[in-house]
Design a protein around this motif. Structure first.
Motif, PDB file in Angstrom:
ATOM      1  N   VAL A 175     -32.618   0.926 -55.007  1.00  0.00           N
ATOM      2  CA  VAL A 175     -33.361   2.124 -55.411  1.00  0.00           C
ATOM      3  C   VAL A 175     -33.111   2.413 -56.878  1.00  0.00           C
ATOM      4  O   VAL A 175     -31.970   2.383 -57.347  1.00  0.00           O
ATOM      5  N   ILE A 176     -34.192   2.706 -57.594  1.00  0.00           N
ATOM      6  CA  ILE A 176     -34.061   3.309 -58.917  1.00  0.00           C
ATOM      7  C   ILE A 176     -34.584   4.723 -58.797  1.00  0.00           C
ATOM      8  O   ILE A 176     -35.678   4.962 -58.299  1.00  0.00           O
ATOM      9  N   LYS A 177     -33.757   5.684 -59.205  1.00  0.00           N
ATOM     10  CA  LYS A 177     -34.101   7.102 -59.105  1.00  0.00           C
ATOM     11  C   LYS A 177     -34.298   7.643 -60.510  1.00  0.00           C
ATOM     12  O   LYS A 177     -33.370   7.637 -61.321  1.00  0.00           O
ATOM     13  N   SER A 178     -35.500   8.103 -60.807  1.00  0.00           N
ATOM     14  CA  SER A 178     -35.759   8.671 -62.124  1.00  0.00           C
ATOM     15  C   SER A 178     -35.288  10.118 -62.160  1.00  0.00           C
ATOM     16  O   SER A 178     -35.015  10.735 -61.130  1.00  0.00           O
ATOM     17  N   GLY A 179     -35.165  10.681 -63.347  1.00  0.00           N
ATOM     18  CA  GLY A 179     -34.726  12.057 -63.504  1.00  0.00           C
ATOM     19  C   GLY A 179     -33.236  12.227 -63.338  1.00  0.00           C
ATOM     20  O   GLY A 179     -32.769  13.252 -62.851  1.00  0.00           O
ATOM     21  N   ARG A 180     -32.447  11.225 -63.779  1.00  0.00           N
ATOM     22  CA  ARG A 180     -30.996  11.285 -63.565  1.00  0.00           C
ATOM     23  C   ARG A 180     -30.329  12.406 -64.348  1.00  0.00           C
ATOM     24  O   ARG A 180     -29.272  12.886 -63.963  1.00  0.00           O
ATOM     25  N   THR A 181     -30.927  12.821 -65.464  1.00  0.00           N
ATOM     26  CA  THR A 181     -30.263  13.827 -66.302  1.00  0.00           C
ATOM     27  C   THR A 181     -30.750  15.243 -66.015  1.00  0.00           C
ATOM     28  O   THR A 181     -30.402  16.167 -66.723  1.00  0.00           O
ATOM     29  N   GLU A 182     -31.537  15.429 -64.976  1.00  0.00           N
ATOM     30  CA  GLU A 182     -32.011  16.771 -64.644  1.00  0.00           C
ATOM     31  C   GLU A 182     -30.824  17.671 -64.324  1.00  0.00           C
ATOM     32  O   GLU A 182     -29.936  17.313 -63.571  1.00  0.00           O
ATOM     33  N   ALA A 183     -30.839  18.847 -64.902  1.00  0.00           N
ATOM     34  CA  ALA A 183     -29.713  19.766 -64.699  1.00  0.00           C
ATOM     35  C   ALA A 183     -29.724  20.314 -63.291  1.00  0.00           C
ATOM     36  O   ALA A 183     -30.751  20.355 -62.625  1.00  0.00           O
ATOM     37  N   GLY A 184     -28.571  20.713 -62.822  1.00  0.00           N
ATOM     38  CA  GLY A 184     -28.469  21.355 -61.517  1.00  0.00           C
ATOM     39  C   GLY A 184     -28.886  22.813 -61.639  1.00  0.00           C
ATOM     40  O   GLY A 184     -29.710  23.186 -62.470  1.00  0.00           O
ATOM     41  N   ALA A 185     -28.320  23.677 -60.827  1.00  0.00           N
ATOM     42  CA  ALA A 185     -28.667  25.094 -60.869  1.00  0.00           C
ATOM     43  C   ALA A 185     -28.310  25.680 -62.229  1.00  0.00           C
ATOM     44  O   ALA A 185     -27.275  25.371 -62.793  1.00  0.00           O
ATOM     45  N   GLU A 186     -29.173  26.567 -62.754  1.00  0.00           N
ATOM     46  CA  GLU A 186     -28.941  27.130 -64.082  1.00  0.00           C
ATOM     47  C   GLU A 186     -27.742  28.068 -64.086  1.00  0.00           C
ATOM     48  O   GLU A 186     -26.948  28.072 -65.013  1.00  0.00           O
ATOM     49  N   ALA A 187     -27.658  28.881 -63.077  1.00  0.00           N
ATOM     50  CA  ALA A 187     -26.557  29.845 -63.033  1.00  0.00           C
ATOM     51  C   ALA A 187     -25.883  29.733 -61.682  1.00  0.00           C
ATOM     52  O   ALA A 187     -26.379  30.263 -60.698  1.00  0.00           O
ATOM     53  N   ALA A 188     -24.768  29.040 -61.634  1.00  0.00           N
ATOM     54  CA  ALA A 188     -24.066  28.831 -60.378  1.00  0.00           C
ATOM     55  C   ALA A 188     -22.887  29.772 -60.291  1.00  0.00           C
ATOM     56  O   ALA A 188     -22.185  30.016 -61.266  1.00  0.00           O
ATOM     57  N   ALA A 189     -22.663  30.306 -59.091  1.00  0.00           N
ATOM     58  CA  ALA A 189     -21.563  31.242 -58.898  1.00  0.00           C
ATOM     59  C   ALA A 189     -20.258  30.538 -58.596  1.00  0.00           C
ATOM     60  O   ALA A 189     -19.220  31.163 -58.509  1.00  0.00           O
ATOM     61  N   SER A 190     -20.295  29.221 -58.418  1.00  0.00           N
ATOM     62  CA  SER A 190     -19.079  28.478 -58.087  1.00  0.00           C
ATOM     63  C   SER A 190     -18.916  27.306 -59.037  1.00  0.00           C
ATOM     64  O   SER A 190     -19.861  26.882 -59.698  1.00  0.00           O
TER      65      SER A 190
END
Length: 703
Positions: A238-253
């Motif tokens: 598998v090649i998965k594009s979008g590897r550098t997409e950020a996670g949640a912008e404001a995480a509480a943990s």
């Protein structure tokens, strides 16, 4: 799961929207289908003939539709739903909708796609697309695409969520003679998706390797479950594009801030048994070697070359991989000494010197591949006047087949190397100009061997107090709270996770009373849903003597109020001080991912978790084996095992805690994020010292 045999092996295909108009998709489809072994029917109300053959005004005008297995739809998007309904009414069960203009185009397109899905469900249609390039089966000449070029027949099947990727690959494959079995452009995946084709190719005896270009996975749980079954026998790359997409912008943990989408895919693909390629070249390098070579039975690799420089490059690449440079024992070196000139060093990498003729090359490789300590080989050669590359290629192929060990080649040159590569390909041996590409391909053979040997097992079901845990979460929701901290430590107790003796004090005298009951110095922490990082505002004091508890209570509250005068202060948490001697602060956390469900994290904890990000991830539910792997993957693992005279940590307790957290978030999907940080690990125990979690109130009400 659908049976897609009629998609790839139809007897009769109807092209709805067929035309011979120059520059049209309908014309390109009809031209590509000219190689199909079955019958092709043209359907278009605006044409009486297409390429001189009869064209029907509608699918209902075809005299006998009982033998139409597959319909290809290329009408405008505004007509597609009605056309699909017509196909369903005539009994056609499989449809490819090439047409664009659906969910990728906005609200109106999303509405059209919803209508398309509704019709497909009504008539139980297997639907590929919409907004796709089409499908190919090279074994029967079915090229139901509008792309240019068609690959030769092979044993690799490819799916892609990018139509552009498919179009590019088809032209490249035709030019380079790279063969495929099936090719599918998934499009918008309104009905059929990557899981359906995984299942189909997993049972296809003529698909030896599955390649996938994925941008998203809608149902991570189904993907993992299906892929685990398929990859027992068929490798998946598998090649998965979008590897550098950020996670949640404001995480509480901490977990939420570290666990971006790519960590979920990395963990999910690994647990599914998929091999992840990091670029397009690796996709096809891995596919080629997996389709043509046996698996490595050991990770020790030999390098045989007539050029010292390329041999060193290959050795460097091995050193940077999970593979190892095979040791040549005394007997093997003695045998090589008899063969090689005095100037040659009979060690690995084996440089047989630039004056080597074909016979020396053949004998050296024969000796090396015959050694029990060698699992496979990289054969490198620069062009010389002493032999022809195509002769060397034939020798390499014969020896690979004789010894049954994987071999990859680097015959470095121009047209002569290209011709030799064709000879090598007939033996299933890939040829690379760059040794840095050869070694990762051998690594893929070792990685897939591990997948084949893996025992997945089932998650451990611990005896927990699920009812009590639900009460704690429900009480918070009833109070209008979606964030909980140390005041909810009973949640961990309900799931059997050790916590220090503690209590929540709303006044200084109450804090003193709790501390006296605990005995000895204590830890005191501010409890507020508005203050996430307590240490940053002076909201934590460690090792407070009994006589200082009252004063410390007041000081902590004042600091919290100074930081945020509007903050809700629930009190101060007073807990027993865990002996720090020979203990290590770790973190166990979880974050709910939209595709895969909860992603569980383990790593180095305390205040440095986001600085070092020394973490490992798995998709829940996590098995005992997977939890143990997580403790071994972090860079701080030697510290836990007892580095530099330290006593080893209680890793069994850590592994159990990871599994219990996994069970907690699996039981309660309403938990969006959770951190146990630090989880203090000592040689004989673990203790959860702090907790923070966020809840989705709506999800809890439905659980």
């Amino acid at each position: 799961m659908s049976d897609l045999s009629t998609l790839f092996a139809p007897e009769q295909v109807a092209v709805i929207g067929a035309t011979d108009r120059e520059g049209s998709v309908g014309r390109a489809l009809m031209e590509n289908l000219s190689s199909f072994e079955g019958e092709v029917l043209a359907v278009n109300p605006n044409r009486e003939t297409v390429f001189g053959e009869r064209c029907y005004p509608g699918i209902d005008a075809v005299p006998d539709t009982s033998s139409i297995d597959l319909a290809i739809v290329v009408v405008p998007a505004s007509e597609a739903v009605d056309v699909l309904r017509g196909a369903g009414e005539t009994g056609i069960g499989t449809v490819v909708v090439i047409t664009a203009g659906f969910s990728e185009t906005g609200d109106r397109g999303r509405q059209r796609e919803a209508e398309l899905i509704e019709v497909a469900e009504e008539y139980d249609l297997d639907l590929v697309g919409p907004n796709c390039v089409g499908v190919i089966n090279t074994s029967n000449g079915l090229n139901a695409t509008f792309a240019r070029g068609c690959p030769p027949e092979g044993n690799v099947s490819l799916m892609s969520q990018s139509g552009a990727f498919i179009a590019a690959v088809l032209g490249w494959a035709a030019q380079h003679g790279v063969g495929f079995r099936h090719v599918v452009s998934l499009g918008n995946e309104a009905v059929l998706d990557e899981v359906d084709f995984l299942a189909e190719w997993g049972k296809d005896p003529d698909t030896d390797v599955i390649l996938a270009y994925l941008e998203d996975i809608d149902d991570g749980e189904a993907f993992i479950e299906t892929a685990r079954e398929v990859t027992r026998d068929t490798p998946l790359v598998v090649i998965k594009s979008g590897r550098t997409e950020a996670g949640a912008e404001a995480a509480a943990s901490h977990t939420g801030s570290i666990a971006g989408s790519d960590q979920a895919y990395q963990a999910g693909l690994g647990q599914a048994g998929a091999l992840r390629a990091m670029n397009i070249q690796e996709v096809f390098d891995f596919g080629q070697v997996l389709a043509g070579q046996p698996l490595l039975d050991r990770d020790d690799v030999a390098v045989v070359t007539n050029g010292g420089g390329p041999g060193v490059l290959a050795t460097d690449a091995i050193g940077e991989s999970r593979l190892t440079v095979a040791e040549f024992d005394e007997d093997l070196r003695a045998e090589l000494v008899e063969l090689l000139p005095k100037e040659a060093d009979p060690t690995n990498p084996l440089d047989i010197i630039g004056d080597a003729d074909l016979d020396r090359f053949r004998q050296a490789l024969d000796i090396v591949l015959g050694a029990e300590t060698v699992g496979g080989a990289v054969v490198l050669s620069i062009p010389t006047a002493l032999f022809e590359f195509d002769e060397l290629a034939e020798a390499i192929g014969d020896l690979q087949e004789r010894h049954g060990k994987p071999v990859v080649a680097c015959l470095m040159g121009g047209e002569e190397a290209d011709r030799a590569a064709e000879e090598l390909a007939s033996y299933g041996i890939p040829n690379y100009f760059d040794p840095a590409r050869a070694v990762p391909s051998l690594t893929a053979l070792a990685n897939y061997r591990d997948v084949r040997e893996r025992e997945y097992g089932s998650p451990t079901e611990f005896d927990v107090d699920r009812e009590r845990a639900h009460e704690i979460l429900a009480e918070a929701v009833d109070r209008g709270v979606d964030y909980l901290g140390v005041e909810a430590m009973d949640l961990l107790d309900a799931y059997g996770i050790p916590t220090p003796a503690s209590g929540l004090a709303e006044s200084a005298p109450e804090a003193e009373s709790i501390a006296e009951e605990i005995g000895g110095p204590v830890v005191m922490k501010i409890v507020s849903p508005d203050i996430v990082h307590k240490s940053d505002v002076g909201g934590v004091e460690v090792g407070v003597p009994l006589e200082d508890v009252r004063e410390t209570f007041q000081a902590i509250r004042e600091r919290a109020t100074d930081h945020d005068p509007e903050a809700t202060i629930l009190g101060v948490h007073v807990e027993a001080l865990v002996d720090p001697d020979e203990s290590t602060e770790t973190i166990v956390g979880a974050k709910r991912d939209s595709q895969f469900g909860h992603l569980v994290m383990f790593g180095l904890g305390g205040i440095f978790v986001q600085i070092f990000e020394d973490t490992s991830f798995r998709v829940a539910p996590v098995t005992e084996r997977e939890a143990r792997e997580m403790t071994e993957e972090i860079q701080a693992a030697p510290m836990l095992r007892g580095a530099r005279g330290r006593a080893p940590a209680d890793l069994d307790a850590v592994v159990e805690t990871i599994q219990r957290i996994s069970q907690l978030v699996t039981d309660f999907p309403a938990i969006e994020e959770l951190d146990v940080n630090p989880l203090v690990v000592s040689p004989d125990s673990v203790y959860a010292i702090d907790l923070r979690l966020t809840i989705d109130p709506e999800a809890l009400s439905t659980s």
